[in-house]
Scaffold this motif. Structure first.
Motif, PDB file in Angstrom:
ATOM      1  N   SER A  35       5.009  16.393  12.653  1.00 10.13           N
ATOM      2  CA  SER A  35       5.252  17.710  13.256  1.00 10.13           C
ATOM      3  C   SER A  35       4.844  18.832  12.314  1.00 10.13           C
ATOM      4  O   SER A  35       4.178  19.803  12.713  1.00 10.13           O
ATOM      5  CB  SER A  35       6.735  17.853  13.627  1.00 10.13           C
ATOM      6  N   GLN A  36       5.222  18.701  11.037  1.00  5.69           N
ATOM      7  CA  GLN A  36       4.894  19.731  10.057  1.00  5.69           C
ATOM      8  C   GLN A  36       3.393  19.789   9.794  1.00  5.69           C
ATOM      9  O   GLN A  36       2.796  20.868   9.694  1.00  5.69           O
ATOM     10  CB  GLN A  36       5.655  19.461   8.761  1.00  5.69           C
ATOM     11  N   THR A  37       2.753  18.611   9.705  1.00  4.49           N
ATOM     12  CA  THR A  37       1.321  18.554   9.406  1.00  4.49           C
ATOM     13  C   THR A  37       0.503  19.159  10.532  1.00  4.49           C
ATOM     14  O   THR A  37      -0.405  19.972  10.298  1.00  4.49           O
ATOM     15  CB  THR A  37       0.888  17.096   9.167  1.00  4.49           C
TER      16      THR A  37
ATOM     17  N   GLU B 226       0.798  -1.227   0.000  1.00  5.65           N
ATOM     18  CA  GLU B 226       0.000   0.000   0.000  1.00  5.65           C
ATOM     19  C   GLU B 226       0.825   1.267   0.000  1.00  5.65           C
ATOM     20  O   GLU B 226       0.286   2.360  -0.226  1.00  5.65           O
ATOM     21  CB  GLU B 226      -0.915   0.013   1.221  1.00  5.65           C
ATOM     22  N   GLY B 227       2.129   1.140   0.235  1.00  4.93           N
ATOM     23  CA  GLY B 227       2.965   2.324   0.333  1.00  4.93           C
ATOM     24  C   GLY B 227       2.844   2.987   1.697  1.00  4.93           C
ATOM     25  O   GLY B 227       1.980   2.640   2.507  1.00  4.93           O
ATOM     26  N   ARG B 228       3.712   3.945   1.956  1.00  2.00           N
ATOM     27  CA  ARG B 228       3.700   4.635   3.243  1.00  2.00           C
ATOM     28  C   ARG B 228       2.513   5.579   3.351  1.00  2.00           C
ATOM     29  O   ARG B 228       2.002   6.091   2.346  1.00  2.00           O
ATOM     30  CB  ARG B 228       5.007   5.409   3.426  1.00  2.00           C
ATOM     31  N   LEU B 229       2.087   5.806   4.570  1.00  2.00           N
ATOM     32  CA  LEU B 229       0.963   6.692   4.826  1.00  2.00           C
ATOM     33  C   LEU B 229       1.346   8.130   4.494  1.00  2.00           C
ATOM     34  O   LEU B 229       2.341   8.651   4.993  1.00  2.00           O
ATOM     35  CB  LEU B 229       0.545   6.590   6.291  1.00  2.00           C
ATOM     36  N   ASP B 230       0.560   8.761   3.642  1.00  2.00           N
ATOM     37  CA  ASP B 230       0.769  10.159   3.271  1.00  2.00           C
ATOM     38  C   ASP B 230      -0.059  11.020   4.223  1.00  2.00           C
ATOM     39  O   ASP B 230      -1.285  11.046   4.148  1.00  2.00           O
ATOM     40  CB  ASP B 230       0.340  10.378   1.822  1.00  2.00           C
TER      41      ASP B 230
ATOM     42  N   GLU C 186      11.931   8.369  11.887  1.00  2.00           N
ATOM     43  CA  GLU C 186      12.152   9.807  11.997  1.00  2.00           C
ATOM     44  C   GLU C 186      11.401  10.583  10.922  1.00  2.00           C
ATOM     45  O   GLU C 186      10.823  11.647  11.191  1.00  2.00           O
ATOM     46  CB  GLU C 186      13.661  10.099  11.905  1.00  2.00           C
ATOM     47  N   ALA C 187      11.375  10.072   9.682  1.00  2.00           N
ATOM     48  CA  ALA C 187      10.699  10.785   8.597  1.00  2.00           C
ATOM     49  C   ALA C 187       9.211  10.938   8.883  1.00  2.00           C
ATOM     50  O   ALA C 187       8.620  11.998   8.626  1.00  2.00           O
ATOM     51  CB  ALA C 187      10.916  10.044   7.276  1.00  2.00           C
ATOM     52  N   MET C 188       8.586   9.892   9.424  1.00  2.00           N
ATOM     53  CA  MET C 188       7.164   9.961   9.751  1.00  2.00           C
ATOM     54  C   MET C 188       6.898  10.997  10.829  1.00  2.00           C
ATOM     55  O   MET C 188       5.928  11.771  10.760  1.00  2.00           O
ATOM     56  CB  MET C 188       6.669   8.591  10.210  1.00  2.00           C
ATOM     57  N   LEU C 189       7.753  11.042  11.841  1.00  2.00           N
ATOM     58  CA  LEU C 189       7.564  11.983  12.937  1.00  2.00           C
ATOM     59  C   LEU C 189       7.791  13.421  12.476  1.00  2.00           C
ATOM     60  O   LEU C 189       7.078  14.340  12.909  1.00  2.00           O
ATOM     61  CB  LEU C 189       8.495  11.634  14.093  1.00  2.00           C
TER      62      LEU C 189
END
Length: 388
Positions: A278-280, A245-249, A271-274
């Motif tokens: 933070s940005q979202t 399914e790919g990574r959660l966008d 780390e990329a998800m976190l």
């Protein structure tokens, strides 16, 4: 980050009487030990007690590995019976330090507790070993020597050293009215303690849990999560298999959890998800609702020259490169360095820089003599001396 600061002093003088682990929690037993110490001087009661049972040590917190239970092909849960002085009054989501003797050296790392403080174990461990145990669940990482050893090499019966639980990635009591858990990979571990605690307290209310893993077989606690989903209508589990399914966008989170802005959110994973989270949340002005747990610190490129590090009170020196943290250097030299989160947040590892310069591995900033430095995220920038 730390709620309970850990203070672990280097073992400089073996004959110095150590502080007693758990003295505040059990004052009656501590009083008896004090009386016994007057009788057994120059030895301590601990010197006799630990011969009968290593878990009775008052010099340090200890535990015995009772069971190593495989969770996935590369992860396992360790059931540990803590010894004298360990407090089960921790909060769901906190982590614990564990030291393991490997090849003649103590290796220390911190892992999230997956057990619940309400009943002192995960359900499987509680039914088999009783309530006075804790569990950690470890994923073997290619670059992680100790994690690989814990998953595949540690034997039941092994005595380990423990450091008191700490951390502020915790679930309050009572729980918020609506919750979102956003986890991926081994980021499920602190949230598992929260889920088990909420279930025990009958607080599994309005909870959405979005968890990502490469495949279904890679989902830690998969059967237990599915059982919670089936037994509690308020707990809604969504597993995303990233290989198909790919990574959660997170920019499309509205499609998955339409009311995510109103939910108190606990997120733990890569780390990329976190960073994306933070940005979202910040872009929507709801960052106050977001609670993050990071397993690693972001580090700048290594430009330091390294050097000879002198540990003044321990009387040891070691040559290191510019990418090796002062904490790792000290532990490799056999020194019990103070530690906590190991990622530059909790301040438990701070020591004085007596001489020389060290560099912050995250920012590249240099620290001068007379300052106090975080050894877990600092490296030698030339020869230096630490007050350890």
């Amino acid at each position: 980050m730390a709620k309970n600061t850990i203070k672990i002093s280097a073992n400089v003088v073996d004959t110095a009487r150590p502080s007693v682990a758990g003295a505040k929690e059990r004052p009656g037993w501590h009083a008896l030990r004090t009386i016994a110490a007057r009788i057994t001087t120059p030895l301590l009661p601990d010197d006799y007690l630990k011969l009968a049972n290593p878990l009775w040590s008052a010099r340090e917190l200890r535990g015995r590995v009772l069971e190593v239970r495989r969770e996935t092909v590369d992860s396992a849960t360790l059931v540990i019976k803590p010894g004298w002085g360990f407090s089960f009054n921790y909060e769901p989501g906190q982590y614990v330090g564990i030291g393991v003797l490997v090849d003649g050296r103590w290796r220390w790392r911190s892992y999230s507790l997956t057990s619940s403080p309400v009943h002192g174990a995960d359900p499987a461990a509680a039914s088999k070993w009783g309530g006075r145990t804790i569990t950690i669940t470890v994923k073997a990482m290619p670059e992680g020597f100790l994690s690989t050893h814990l998953v595949g090499g540690v034997e039941p019966g092994t005595v380990v050293r423990l450091a008191a639980p700490q951390g502020n990635f915790v679930m309050p009591d009572p729980a918020p009215a609506s919750v979102l858990f956003l986890t991926a990979g081994s980021g499920i571990t602190p949230v598992m303690s929260m889920l088990r605690t909420l279930a025990k307290r009958n607080q599994l209310g309005d909870i959405v849990h979005v968890h990502s893993a490469p495949t279904e077989s890679d989902v830690m606690f998969g059967a237990e999560l599915a059982a919670l989903h089936d037994a509690h209508p308020g707990y809604r589990l969504q597993v995303r298999t990233t290989r198909t399914e790919g990574r959660l966008d997170l920019s499309k989170l509205d499609d998955v959890v339409p009311d995510w802005r109103q939910r108190q959110t606990w997120a733990c994973g890569p780390e990329a998800m976190l960073n994306d989270a933070s940005q979202t949340w910040a872009a929507e002005g709801v960052e106050v609702n977001l609670h993050l747990e990071r397993f690693a610190a972001s580090r700048a490129a290594a430009h330091g020259a390294g050097g000879v590090v002198t540990f003044e009170r321990s009387g040891k020196t070691v040559s290191v490169d510019g990418a090796t943290s002062l904490m790792d250097a000290g532990e490799d030299a056999g020194i019990r360095m103070p530690f906590g989160c190991r990622m530059g947040i909790c301040q438990s590892c701070v020591v004085s820089l007596v001489d020389g310069h060290v560099r912050d591995l995250r920012t590249g900033a240099e620290h001068e003599p007379g300052t106090r430095v975080q050894t877990c995220v600092s490296a030698a920038s030339g020869d230096c001396t630490l007050d350890v």
